[in-house]
Design a protein around this motif. Structure first.
Motif, PDB file in Angstrom:
ATOM      1  N   TYR A 127      28.799 -40.556  -0.361  1.00 26.35           N
ATOM      2  CA  TYR A 127      29.022 -41.483   0.752  1.00 26.35           C
ATOM      3  C   TYR A 127      28.819 -40.825   2.114  1.00 26.35           C
ATOM      4  N   PRO A 128      29.334 -39.622   2.316  1.00 30.51           N
ATOM      5  CA  PRO A 128      29.026 -38.975   3.597  1.00 30.51           C
ATOM      6  C   PRO A 128      27.522 -38.862   3.849  1.00 30.51           C
ATOM      7  N   MET A 129      26.766 -38.528   2.818  1.00 28.76           N
ATOM      8  CA  MET A 129      25.315 -38.423   2.980  1.00 28.76           C
ATOM      9  C   MET A 129      24.730 -39.762   3.378  1.00 28.76           C
ATOM     10  N   LEU A 130      25.156 -40.784   2.679  1.00 31.77           N
ATOM     11  CA  LEU A 130      24.651 -42.118   2.954  1.00 31.77           C
ATOM     12  C   LEU A 130      25.022 -42.530   4.371  1.00 31.77           C
ATOM     13  N   LEU A 131      26.275 -42.319   4.726  1.00 28.31           N
ATOM     14  CA  LEU A 131      26.741 -42.681   6.060  1.00 28.31           C
ATOM     15  C   LEU A 131      25.978 -41.918   7.113  1.00 28.31           C
ATOM     16  N   SER A 132      25.703 -40.676   6.786  1.00 31.71           N
ATOM     17  CA  SER A 132      24.955 -39.857   7.719  1.00 31.71           C
ATOM     18  C   SER A 132      23.569 -40.456   7.961  1.00 31.71           C
ATOM     19  N   GLY A 133      22.927 -40.898   6.898  1.00 33.18           N
ATOM     20  CA  GLY A 133      21.619 -41.531   7.038  1.00 33.18           C
ATOM     21  C   GLY A 133      21.701 -42.839   7.810  1.00 33.18           C
ATOM     22  N   LEU A 134      22.689 -43.621   7.488  1.00 34.83           N
ATOM     23  CA  LEU A 134      22.870 -44.901   8.170  1.00 34.83           C
ATOM     24  C   LEU A 134      23.177 -44.680   9.644  1.00 34.83           C
ATOM     25  N   GLY A 135      24.092 -43.755   9.911  1.00 34.82           N
ATOM     26  CA  GLY A 135      24.515 -43.509  11.281  1.00 34.82           C
ATOM     27  C   GLY A 135      23.372 -42.976  12.136  1.00 34.82           C
ATOM     28  N   GLN A 136      22.666 -42.045  11.559  1.00 39.73           N
ATOM     29  CA  GLN A 136      21.515 -41.452  12.219  1.00 39.73           C
ATOM     30  C   GLN A 136      20.488 -42.510  12.621  1.00 39.73           C
ATOM     31  N   ALA A 137      20.157 -43.356  11.669  1.00 39.49           N
ATOM     32  CA  ALA A 137      19.118 -44.358  11.916  1.00 39.49           C
ATOM     33  C   ALA A 137      19.586 -45.438  12.900  1.00 39.49           C
ATOM     34  N   THR A 138      20.823 -45.871  12.766  1.00 40.83           N
ATOM     35  CA  THR A 138      21.292 -46.894  13.704  1.00 40.83           C
ATOM     36  C   THR A 138      21.259 -46.341  15.119  1.00 40.83           C
ATOM     37  N   ARG A 139      21.663 -45.095  15.253  1.00 38.10           N
ATOM     38  CA  ARG A 139      21.644 -44.477  16.577  1.00 38.10           C
ATOM     39  C   ARG A 139      20.228 -44.390  17.110  1.00 38.10           C
ATOM     40  N   ALA A 140      19.324 -43.944  16.249  1.00 35.45           N
ATOM     41  CA  ALA A 140      17.937 -43.775  16.679  1.00 35.45           C
ATOM     42  C   ALA A 140      17.333 -45.107  17.111  1.00 35.45           C
ATOM     43  N   LEU A 141      17.771 -46.174  16.497  1.00 32.52           N
ATOM     44  CA  LEU A 141      17.222 -47.490  16.809  1.00 32.52           C
ATOM     45  C   LEU A 141      18.039 -48.181  17.897  1.00 32.52           C
ATOM     46  N   ASP A 142      18.968 -47.449  18.463  1.00 32.48           N
ATOM     47  CA  ASP A 142      19.784 -47.947  19.569  1.00 32.48           C
ATOM     48  C   ASP A 142      20.691 -49.105  19.173  1.00 32.48           C
ATOM     49  N   TYR A 143      21.176 -49.027  17.965  1.00 31.96           N
ATOM     50  CA  TYR A 143      22.159 -49.993  17.503  1.00 31.96           C
ATOM     51  C   TYR A 143      23.509 -49.295  17.380  1.00 31.96           C
ATOM     52  N   ALA A 144      24.558 -50.086  17.291  1.00 33.52           N
ATOM     53  CA  ALA A 144      25.863 -49.542  16.951  1.00 33.52           C
ATOM     54  C   ALA A 144      26.176 -49.958  15.523  1.00 33.52           C
ATOM     55  N   MET A 145      27.056 -49.212  14.872  1.00 28.29           N
ATOM     56  CA  MET A 145      27.325 -49.444  13.454  1.00 28.29           C
ATOM     57  C   MET A 145      28.774 -49.835  13.245  1.00 28.29           C
ATOM     58  N   LEU A 146      28.962 -51.021  12.721  1.00 37.92           N
ATOM     59  CA  LEU A 146      30.293 -51.508  12.428  1.00 37.92           C
ATOM     60  C   LEU A 146      30.542 -51.281  10.949  1.00 37.92           C
ATOM     61  N   MET A 147      31.713 -50.765  10.595  1.00 41.13           N
ATOM     62  CA  MET A 147      31.931 -50.460   9.185  1.00 41.13           C
ATOM     63  C   MET A 147      33.091 -51.214   8.565  1.00 41.13           C
ATOM     64  N   TRP A 148      32.832 -51.789   7.403  1.00 39.62           N
ATOM     65  CA  TRP A 148      33.878 -52.467   6.629  1.00 39.62           C
ATOM     66  C   TRP A 148      34.078 -51.669   5.364  1.00 39.62           C
ATOM     67  N   LEU A 149      35.199 -51.003   5.284  1.00 43.32           N
ATOM     68  CA  LEU A 149      35.461 -50.120   4.156  1.00 43.32           C
ATOM     69  C   LEU A 149      36.517 -50.680   3.232  1.00 43.32           C
ATOM     70  N   GLY A 150      36.368 -50.397   1.964  1.00 43.57           N
ATOM     71  CA  GLY A 150      37.453 -50.685   1.028  1.00 43.57           C
ATOM     72  C   GLY A 150      37.319 -52.006   0.321  1.00 43.57           C
ATOM     73  N   GLU A 151      38.110 -52.139  -0.687  1.00 44.48           N
ATOM     74  CA  GLU A 151      38.030 -53.318  -1.537  1.00 44.48           C
ATOM     75  C   GLU A 151      38.302 -54.605  -0.776  1.00 44.48           C
ATOM     76  N   VAL A 152      37.585 -55.632  -1.182  1.00 44.06           N
ATOM     77  CA  VAL A 152      37.795 -56.959  -0.611  1.00 44.06           C
ATOM     78  C   VAL A 152      38.177 -57.865  -1.768  1.00 44.06           C
ATOM     79  N   THR A 153      39.293 -58.499  -1.663  1.00 45.52           N
ATOM     80  CA  THR A 153      39.723 -59.356  -2.769  1.00 45.52           C
ATOM     81  C   THR A 153      39.370 -60.805  -2.490  1.00 45.52           C
ATOM     82  N   HIS A 154      39.378 -61.589  -3.553  1.00 40.41           N
ATOM     83  CA  HIS A 154      39.015 -62.997  -3.465  1.00 40.41           C
ATOM     84  C   HIS A 154      39.833 -63.750  -2.435  1.00 40.41           C
TER      85      HIS A 154
END
Lengths: 335, 335
Positions: free
Chosen positions: B79-106
DNA sequence: CTTTTTTTTGAGAGCGCTCTCAAAGATTAA
DNA sequence: TTAATCTTTGAGAGCGCTCTCAAAAAAAAG
């Protein structure tokens, strides 16, 4: 479809719809039901930009993790644990979490400006900000509340932070090694640009002094909180024949353990090792690491709650929260 | 201080200030400099809510990681690797990254409604969404573009996704074990609610069939992509005397390795092990794991770029990107 | 009943931007 | 010099909400 549209369909005014979506008590049950069913049927989502514009609140908190990739990626589940705590708490408090990951350089004024935009986030949480970081000096100009995870250096005593008692942690770790009979106790520090490393080192020294043992600077090596730093640190230490090691983190300890094994040392017979953090690698190491457990998820949760309290002005800056640590004895130190 | 205020101080109109902060070319250099210096001096930040209101864009992308805590926290640096890739790219594209973590129940309709608010994020990235997840069925009603990381099941073929070739990965892993002479090759699967697990299993079976080896269902155990699942899976497999194991992830492999060692098996002499992912634990295991490397950071980067392309309608749905994997030979399989 | 109080609803201004369109100013062509 | 073109600037509407204030409706009191 906007508020006006929903209002028309439900045969009420925009104000009433607004009341419904904001759970105002001043709406009759009949009207509320009618409006809710139109909202449901139209799959209506309020425009939060419009709301933010008038409320001057976005209900978003920003989390800044400016750690370089090698730390973020190598520290095992420290960051996931922290993120889990942060994410959990932001959700529970009905906020959204914006994340800024990765190194920020001095020339990236654009990014720093974005991060500190008071209209984007209601507050910020800084994780492990080093004192040589370009953001560190900008903190005083920030116009929104912020909380630091890990104590900043003394020059930032006006800042809010959530930390653990690293000095005591270092003492407890070292005392344990002394108690089981070790006398040549080495230490591999963390990155000296954050107080955690300083404080753990201070605790180590305190314990040695209290026990009347000499502080031998050949037994202290500076590291970076990484596996590699632990590995190379241990190689540097080996010629000085330590009989124990207190490593500034479990990851460092794991690297050191590997180096010790390669040198033919038996752990814990020839070398006792104590780590710090109690992340997954501590348990997965062989032998499992004795370590100082710190409440990582709690740090995230407490920091989030504190930030939200600051945003709502329920408490005033500066707030300093220090969480306790705990010695966890496993196989790596024998005794 | 707002645009109007800056305009007054600089002796120009609101429109001109707007042009300056949006880098419009239609401003004379003199005026631009004057405005910029007022902006600097006043530490002005544009109100992005106001901007979003008229532009109908927030320049925020949402990342949803609904994995249960035990997966998010145990999967080592996946997950850190993935987040790192996501974070890197969003920054490069001048976007901000909103994160929703954890289980979501019905029952958490409120949260699901927030996540899918088209006014909050311009698009969404779903990470490892299982097909029994409450969000999975809501995807068709989403009004903003979204990209899934890891291929969804066939019923969602209209969805955009970025994945790796898990079938081929499973084949390569198993072929390697066959090539070095193993015949009783076991497999511990991942969580069967995501296609990765299915596909790796399919690859495993393909390879056995191609080599004319029987598929022995006693040698296939269902797991959860966790260390514990690997550990217990191996215990279940031991009575059936496998001479090799293909584990659905490195974390599973590490758990299995531990169980094998405890049972007195030598790895790789008695049991060859191949993992999947090539996360840090693969290298830190003893012996180091032979594994199928997947480009984790790239998945994050590519998904982000794809999402942004979709947002700007530079490409149209559905887009399917499959990234290659690579066999990394280390000590855990001998040969 | 009428009056008072309480509950429920609506009207309208304003949050701080962007964007279109027109006007003014500068530059070049005739 | 005047006309045509290009560059630069400003005015004003409107994005979709919230919030205050007043009006209408309902309930309670006299």
């Amino acid at each position: 479809m906007d508020l006006e549209g929903i209002a028309r369909k439900a045969g009420v005014s925009r104000s009433t719809v607004s009341r419904v979506i904001n759970n105002s008590p001043n709406v009759s049950d009949r009207t509320r039901q009618r409006v809710l069913s139109v909202i449901e049927q139209e799959n209506f989502h309020p425009n939060i930009a419009a709301r933010a514009l008038v409320k001057r609140r976005t209900d978003i908190i920003g989390v800044v993790i400016p750690s370089p990739a090698n730390v973020f990626l190598s520290d095992n589940n420290y960051y996931p644990m922290l993120l889990s705590g942060l994410g959990q708490a932001t959700r529970a408090l009905d906020y959204a979490m914006l994340m800024w990951l990765g190194e920020v350089t001095h020339d990236d004024q654009h990014l720093m400006h974005k991060i500190s935009n008071p209209h984007l986030t209601d507050g910020l949480i800084f994780v492990s900000l080093t004192n040589d970081h370009p953001l560190y000096t900008k903190l005083s100009r920030l116009r929104i509340p912020f909380v630091m995870i890990d104590r900043p250096f003394a020059d930032l005593d006006y800042a809010n932070y959530v930390s653990i008692d690293n000095v005591r942690g270092g003492e407890v770790a070292t005392e344990h090694l002394i108690r089981i009979g070790r006398r040549r106790i080495a230490h591999i520090t963390g990155m000296m640009t954050i107080t955690d490393a300083h404080d753990r080192l201070a605790g180590y020294k305190n314990a040695l002094r209290a026990a009347g043992l000499p502080i031998d600077y050949r037994l202290i090596v500076e590291g970076q909180f990484t596996y590699e730093a632990g590995y190379h640190g241990m190689k540097t230490l080996l010629p000085h024949q330590p009989d124990a090691l207190f490593a500034a983190s479990d990851t460092v300890a794991a690297g050191a353990l590997q180096a010790a094994k390669e040198a033919g040392l038996r752990v814990p017979e020839d070398l006792s090792i104590v780590g710090f953090d109690d992340v997954d690698i501590a348990l997965q190491s062989n032998p499992a690491l004795t370590t100082i457990r710190q409440p990582i998820r709690d740090k995230g949760e407490v920091a989030t709650r504190l930030l939200v309290d600051l945003i709502h002005e329920r408490v005033s800056s500066p707030q300093h929260v220090v969480l306790p640590t705990e010695l966890v004895v496993r196989q790596s130190c024998g005794g």
